[in-house]
Design a protein around this motif. Structure first.
Motif, PDB file in Angstrom:
ATOM      1  N   THR A  52       0.786  -1.173  -0.003  1.00 51.37           N
ATOM      2  CA  THR A  52      -0.017  -0.165   0.027  1.00 51.37           C
ATOM      3  C   THR A  52       1.081   1.388   0.151  1.00 51.37           C
ATOM      4  N   GLY A  53       1.347   1.853  -1.173  1.00 51.02           N
ATOM      5  CA  GLY A  53       1.869   2.830  -1.098  1.00 51.02           C
ATOM      6  C   GLY A  53       1.147   4.286  -0.774  1.00 51.02           C
ATOM      7  N   LEU A  54      -0.036   4.438  -1.322  1.00 49.38           N
ATOM      8  CA  LEU A  54      -0.884   5.572  -0.814  1.00 49.38           C
ATOM      9  C   LEU A  54      -1.949   5.185   0.054  1.00 49.38           C
ATOM     10  N   GLN A  55      -2.201   5.451   1.214  1.00 49.31           N
ATOM     11  CA  GLN A  55      -3.461   5.128   1.960  1.00 49.31           C
ATOM     12  C   GLN A  55      -3.990   6.108   2.634  1.00 49.31           C
ATOM     13  N   ILE A  56      -5.423   6.505   2.264  1.00 50.41           N
ATOM     14  CA  ILE A  56      -6.049   7.366   2.854  1.00 50.41           C
ATOM     15  C   ILE A  56      -7.114   6.658   3.842  1.00 50.41           C
ATOM     16  N   ASP A  57      -6.931   6.688   4.997  1.00 50.45           N
ATOM     17  CA  ASP A  57      -7.631   5.941   6.062  1.00 50.45           C
ATOM     18  C   ASP A  57      -8.948   6.482   6.249  1.00 50.45           C
ATOM     19  N   ALA A  58     -10.031   5.694   6.627  1.00 50.49           N
ATOM     20  CA  ALA A  58     -11.470   6.077   6.735  1.00 50.49           C
ATOM     21  C   ALA A  58     -11.679   7.418   7.740  1.00 50.49           C
ATOM     22  N   GLU A  87     -11.486  10.299   2.134  1.00 46.00           N
ATOM     23  CA  GLU A  87     -11.595  11.228   0.707  1.00 46.00           C
ATOM     24  C   GLU A  87     -10.457  11.705   0.121  1.00 46.00           C
ATOM     25  N   TRP A  88     -10.399  11.900  -1.205  1.00 46.59           N
ATOM     26  CA  TRP A  88      -9.509  12.456  -1.899  1.00 46.59           C
ATOM     27  C   TRP A  88      -9.909  13.502  -2.820  1.00 46.59           C
ATOM     28  N   SER A 107       1.285  -2.465 -15.753  1.00 46.20           N
ATOM     29  CA  SER A 107       2.528  -2.316 -14.769  1.00 46.20           C
ATOM     30  C   SER A 107       2.448  -2.628 -13.444  1.00 46.20           C
ATOM     31  N   GLY A 108       1.074  -3.336 -13.060  1.00 49.98           N
ATOM     32  CA  GLY A 108       0.774  -3.807 -11.677  1.00 49.98           C
ATOM     33  C   GLY A 108       0.456  -2.828 -10.917  1.00 49.98           C
ATOM     34  N   MET A 109       0.130  -1.561 -11.356  1.00 49.88           N
ATOM     35  CA  MET A 109      -0.275  -0.518 -10.370  1.00 49.88           C
ATOM     36  C   MET A 109      -1.778  -0.798 -10.039  1.00 49.88           C
ATOM     37  N   ARG A 110      -2.328  -0.165  -8.982  1.00 48.58           N
ATOM     38  CA  ARG A 110      -3.665  -0.264  -8.685  1.00 48.58           C
ATOM     39  C   ARG A 110      -4.128   0.536  -7.616  1.00 48.58           C
ATOM     40  N   LEU A 111      -5.106   1.568  -7.967  1.00 48.07           N
ATOM     41  CA  LEU A 111      -5.717   2.450  -6.773  1.00 48.07           C
ATOM     42  C   LEU A 111      -7.313   1.786  -6.618  1.00 48.07           C
ATOM     43  N   THR A 112      -7.265   1.387  -5.399  1.00 47.99           N
ATOM     44  CA  THR A 112      -8.590   1.003  -4.905  1.00 47.99           C
ATOM     45  C   THR A 112      -9.280   2.037  -4.223  1.00 47.99           C
ATOM     46  N   VAL A 113     -10.634   2.217  -4.412  1.00 43.18           N
ATOM     47  CA  VAL A 113     -11.572   3.203  -3.779  1.00 43.18           C
ATOM     48  C   VAL A 113     -12.406   2.090  -2.962  1.00 43.18           C
ATOM     49  N   ASN A 114     -12.369   1.918  -1.589  1.00 45.27           N
ATOM     50  CA  ASN A 114     -13.079   1.237  -0.887  1.00 45.27           C
ATOM     51  C   ASN A 114     -14.462   1.690  -0.498  1.00 45.27           C
ATOM     52  N   SER A 115     -15.284   0.748   0.266  1.00 44.86           N
ATOM     53  CA  SER A 115     -16.649   1.027   0.727  1.00 44.86           C
ATOM     54  C   SER A 115     -16.375   2.052   1.533  1.00 44.86           C
ATOM     55  N   GLY A 116     -17.224   3.297   1.296  1.00 36.79           N
ATOM     56  CA  GLY A 116     -16.984   4.672   2.332  1.00 36.79           C
ATOM     57  C   GLY A 116     -15.870   5.568   1.742  1.00 36.79           C
ATOM     58  N   GLY A 117     -15.295   5.015   0.817  1.00 39.58           N
ATOM     59  CA  GLY A 117     -13.965   5.909   0.158  1.00 39.58           C
ATOM     60  C   GLY A 117     -14.782   6.722  -1.072  1.00 39.58           C
ATOM     61  N   LYS A 118     -14.113   7.919  -1.202  1.00 39.12           N
ATOM     62  CA  LYS A 118     -14.550   8.637  -2.220  1.00 39.12           C
ATOM     63  C   LYS A 118     -13.203   9.638  -2.916  1.00 39.12           C
TER      64      LYS A 118
END
Length: 167
Positions: A52-58, A87-88, A107-118
């Motif tokens: 997890t390179g970037l993590q924006i917590d709930a 939120e971002w 390239s294997g990169m992935r950005l996932t927006v989770n439930s409650g994420g925006k």
């Protein structure tokens, strides 16, 4: 932080003016944080973490902004991962861009927006086209939201769960 092996945790509200590019392994946001690219030219935060390179917590919010003729990019290196549970907000305007950038397809990169994420694109914000990589690399899980604060914005290529929301 300036090394690709550095980890950065911001867990108190902060306003950061970024006048040079930096490279980190991880950037974790656990509070309300505004990072503004300043000084003109291109300023980048290069993310290289492969778990997890970037993590924006709930409950946390990261605002990416730019001023003074600056292009501010959160750049995901090949193989890096990101997770948005808070939120971002991408703000800026036509002359001061603030956005995230994906590497080349597959390239294997992935950005996932989770439930409650925006992810919110401000009225003058910008979401870089990612038609070459979006379906595999940008994922909106059930309960996630992408919101555009302007009319006529292009919906980004992504993998949208049927229970995600586009506003």
């Amino acid at each position: 932080p300036q090394l690709t092996t550095d980890s950065t945790l911001i867990n108190i509200p902060a306003i950061i003016n970024l006048d040079q590019s930096v490279s980190v392994r991880t950037l974790q946001i656990s509070a309300a944080v505004k990072i503004t690219g300043t000084g003109g030219g291109t300023k980048q935060i290069n993310i290289s973490g492969t778990t997890t390179g970037l993590q924006i917590d709930a409950g946390a919010k990261l605002e990416s902004d730019a001023t003074g003729g600056t292009e501010f990019i959160v750049n995901f290196n090949a193989g890096s991962k990101g997770s948005v549970s808070g939120e971002w907000l991408l703000s800026g305007d036509a002359n001061n861009l603030a956005y995230f950038l994906f590497p080349e397809p597959e390239s294997g990169m992935r950005l996932t927006v989770n439930s409650g994420g925006k992810i919110t694109i401000g009225p003058l914000g910008f979401l870089a086209p990612n038609e070459n990589v979006g379906d595999n690399d940008l994922v909106f899980n059930a309960g996630s939201v992408v919101e555009f604060k302007t009319d006529g914005a292009a919906i980004p290529f992504a993998n949208y769960d049927p229970a995600s929301t586009i506003i």
